[in-house]
Design a protein around this motif. Structure first.
Motif, PDB file in Angstrom:
ATOM      1  N   ASP A 193       4.297  10.632 -12.218  1.00  0.00           N
ATOM      2  CA  ASP A 193       4.979  10.900 -10.957  1.00  0.00           C
ATOM      3  C   ASP A 193       3.946  10.695  -9.844  1.00  0.00           C
ATOM      4  OD1 ASP A 193       6.731  11.571  -9.023  1.00  0.00           O
ATOM      5  OD2 ASP A 193       7.263  13.521  -9.840  1.00  0.00           O
ATOM      6  N   ILE A 194       3.752   9.430  -9.466  1.00  0.00           N
ATOM      7  CA  ILE A 194       2.666   9.037  -8.568  1.00  0.00           C
ATOM      8  C   ILE A 194       3.233   8.436  -7.289  1.00  0.00           C
ATOM      9  CG2 ILE A 194       0.635   7.563  -8.323  1.00  0.00           C
ATOM     10  CD1 ILE A 194       0.427   7.603 -11.385  1.00  0.00           C
ATOM     11  N   ASN A 195       2.697   8.859  -6.175  1.00  0.00           N
ATOM     12  CA  ASN A 195       3.067   8.291  -4.879  1.00  0.00           C
ATOM     13  C   ASN A 195       1.804   7.818  -4.172  1.00  0.00           C
ATOM     14  OD1 ASN A 195       6.132   9.094  -4.380  1.00  0.00           O
ATOM     15  ND2 ASN A 195       5.110  10.826  -5.364  1.00  0.00           N
ATOM     16  N   TYR A 196       1.836   6.585  -3.671  1.00  0.00           N
ATOM     17  CA  TYR A 196       0.713   6.039  -2.914  1.00  0.00           C
ATOM     18  C   TYR A 196       1.307   5.290  -1.730  1.00  0.00           C
ATOM     19  CZ  TYR A 196      -3.601   3.595  -1.763  1.00  0.00           C
ATOM     20  OH  TYR A 196      -4.695   3.108  -1.109  1.00  0.00           O
ATOM     21  N   GLY A 197       1.310   5.954  -0.572  1.00  0.00           N
ATOM     22  CA  GLY A 197       2.008   5.386   0.582  1.00  0.00           C
ATOM     23  C   GLY A 197       3.493   5.303   0.273  1.00  0.00           C
ATOM     24  N   PHE A 237       4.640   3.294  -2.125  1.00  0.00           N
ATOM     25  CA  PHE A 237       4.782   2.909  -3.525  1.00  0.00           C
ATOM     26  C   PHE A 237       4.855   4.157  -4.406  1.00  0.00           C
ATOM     27  CE2 PHE A 237       2.829  -0.777  -1.538  1.00  0.00           C
ATOM     28  CZ  PHE A 237       3.547  -1.826  -2.101  1.00  0.00           C
ATOM     29  N   TYR A 238       5.582   4.063  -5.519  1.00  0.00           N
ATOM     30  CA  TYR A 238       5.672   5.193  -6.425  1.00  0.00           C
ATOM     31  C   TYR A 238       5.839   4.710  -7.862  1.00  0.00           C
ATOM     32  CZ  TYR A 238      10.756   4.377  -6.457  1.00  0.00           C
ATOM     33  OH  TYR A 238      12.010   3.820  -6.579  1.00  0.00           O
ATOM     34  N   ALA A 239       5.540   5.617  -8.803  1.00  0.00           N
ATOM     35  CA  ALA A 239       5.794   5.399 -10.229  1.00  0.00           C
ATOM     36  C   ALA A 239       6.378   6.679 -10.792  1.00  0.00           C
ATOM     37  CB  ALA A 239       4.508   5.035 -10.959  1.00  0.00           C
ATOM     38  N   LYS A 240       7.520   6.566 -11.467  1.00  0.00           N
ATOM     39  CA  LYS A 240       8.167   7.715 -12.102  1.00  0.00           C
ATOM     40  C   LYS A 240       8.541   7.307 -13.516  1.00  0.00           C
ATOM     41  CE  LYS A 240      10.014   9.478  -7.732  1.00  0.00           C
ATOM     42  NZ  LYS A 240       8.952  10.479  -7.572  1.00  0.00           N
ATOM     43  N   GLY A 241       7.982   7.997 -14.506  1.00  0.00           N
ATOM     44  CA  GLY A 241       8.177   7.563 -15.873  1.00  0.00           C
ATOM     45  C   GLY A 241       7.519   6.205 -16.064  1.00  0.00           C
ATOM     46  N   ILE A 242       8.308   5.200 -16.438  1.00  0.00           N
ATOM     47  CA  ILE A 242       7.784   3.837 -16.522  1.00  0.00           C
ATOM     48  C   ILE A 242       8.313   2.968 -15.379  1.00  0.00           C
ATOM     49  CG2 ILE A 242       7.496   3.922 -19.020  1.00  0.00           C
ATOM     50  CD1 ILE A 242      10.100   2.294 -19.213  1.00  0.00           C
ATOM     51  N   THR A 243       9.054   3.584 -14.454  1.00  0.00           N
ATOM     52  CA  THR A 243       9.637   2.849 -13.336  1.00  0.00           C
ATOM     53  C   THR A 243       8.681   2.825 -12.158  1.00  0.00           C
ATOM     54  OG1 THR A 243      11.879   3.486 -14.013  1.00  0.00           O
ATOM     55  CG2 THR A 243      11.588   2.766 -11.736  1.00  0.00           C
ATOM     56  N   VAL A 244       8.525   1.658 -11.531  1.00  0.00           N
ATOM     57  CA  VAL A 244       7.697   1.540 -10.333  1.00  0.00           C
ATOM     58  C   VAL A 244       8.575   1.049  -9.184  1.00  0.00           C
ATOM     59  CG1 VAL A 244       5.561   1.139 -11.577  1.00  0.00           C
ATOM     60  CG2 VAL A 244       6.995  -0.802 -10.986  1.00  0.00           C
ATOM     61  N   GLY A 245       8.300   1.549  -7.976  1.00  0.00           N
ATOM     62  CA  GLY A 245       9.158   1.185  -6.858  1.00  0.00           C
ATOM     63  C   GLY A 245       8.463   1.257  -5.518  1.00  0.00           C
ATOM     64  N   TYR A 246       9.222   0.891  -4.493  1.00  0.00           N
ATOM     65  CA  TYR A 246       8.729   0.878  -3.114  1.00  0.00           C
ATOM     66  C   TYR A 246       9.805   1.478  -2.215  1.00  0.00           C
ATOM     67  CZ  TYR A 246       7.029  -0.748   1.430  1.00  0.00           C
ATOM     68  OH  TYR A 246       6.602  -0.803   2.733  1.00  0.00           O
ATOM     69  N   THR A 247       9.459   2.527  -1.484  1.00  0.00           N
ATOM     70  CA  THR A 247      10.395   3.181  -0.556  1.00  0.00           C
ATOM     71  C   THR A 247      10.346   2.466   0.788  1.00  0.00           C
ATOM     72  OG1 THR A 247      10.085   5.309  -1.659  1.00  0.00           O
ATOM     73  CG2 THR A 247      11.020   5.343   0.565  1.00  0.00           C
TER      74      THR A 247
END
Length: 248
Positions: free
Chosen positions: A50-54, A56-66
């Protein structure tokens, strides 16, 4: 099933992150019964990211961009690299073991998260697309602090699967039905647009300021378009997972 476990974990980790406004990494193990006939239950290692960088994020194995973040609404685009209901033919039960393998697929999607403002309930909606069709999901959850160390997050969700998606994973071709060794497959089966619905309960127990234990139990029920398939069990999928997460 690994797909179900990872999907529920991603939803549950999102719920816990919203409830605690924290970022963490960890590892867990999950187990569930299989949707496919004769396939054994299996345990899987699962990431508790459960990582947020600016943005960008990663949750489980999913990566995304808000790309939009408001007071009560956020919108993001994401990649799910292991979507789908994979099964290897050799893992099926006797009389089904000469079907084609069903593989995972990478899917890209859009996600909306909304704070309803009603009794602390939050909702999420996703739609994702891949080589073998599309999938959509809506969910709702609420965090319940139980003292200083324990947080419970019950959630409900519903998913929809396009006809192409359902037919790839749960359909049976005439070639498969006619192969030697598939004596439990008499006819081809074409799966149509389908859906599933389910509920989960996530618990986080705070061991310290930086370490928590995460436990998840859930159940998923599939519509007749899927369970009528001759390679699919008609029982609900029941899953459980436990792990530890380190916060930073």
């Amino acid at each position: 099933m690994k797909k179900v476990i990872l999907g529920i974990l991603a939803l549950s980790l999102s719920s816990m992150a919203i409830a605690n406004d924290k970022v963490g990494v960890g590892l867990g193990a999950g187990v569930s019964n299989s949707i496919f006939k004769g396939a054994d239950d299996k345990a899987y290692p699962v990431p508790l990211l459960d990582i947020n960088y600016g943005n960008f994020y990663a949750k489980g194995i999913t990566v995304g961009y808000t790309f939009f973040r408001g007071e009560d609404l956020s919108l993001s685009a994401y990649l799910d690299p292991m979507a789908g209901f994979a099964i290897e033919a050799e893992d099926m039960g006797a009389g089904y073991r000469n079907i084609d393998d069903r593989d995972t697929q990478a899917m890209v999607g859009l996600r909306a998260d909304l704070n309803t403002g009603i009794a602390g309930i939050r909702t999420g909606a996703t739609v994702q697309f891949g080589e073998h069709g599309s999938e959509a999901k809506i969910s709702a959850f609420k965090a319940y602090p139980m003292g200083e160390k324990l947080v419970l997050v019950p959630s409900i969700h519903m998913k929809g699967f396009s006809g192409d998606y359902a037919d790839y994973y749960f359909g049976v071709t005439s070639e498969e039905a006619g192969r030697k060794g598939n004596y439990n497959l008499r006819d081809e089966y074409k799966a149509d647009t389908a859906f599933s619905y389910g509920a989960t309960l996530t618990a986080e127990y705070k061991m310290s300021e930086k370490l928590s234990l995460i436990g998840i139990v859930g159940v998923e029920k599939f519509s007749d378009e899927i369970t009528d398939s001759p390679i699919v069990n008609d029982e609900p999928i029941v899953l459980a997972s436990i792990g530890a997460k380190y916060f930073f």
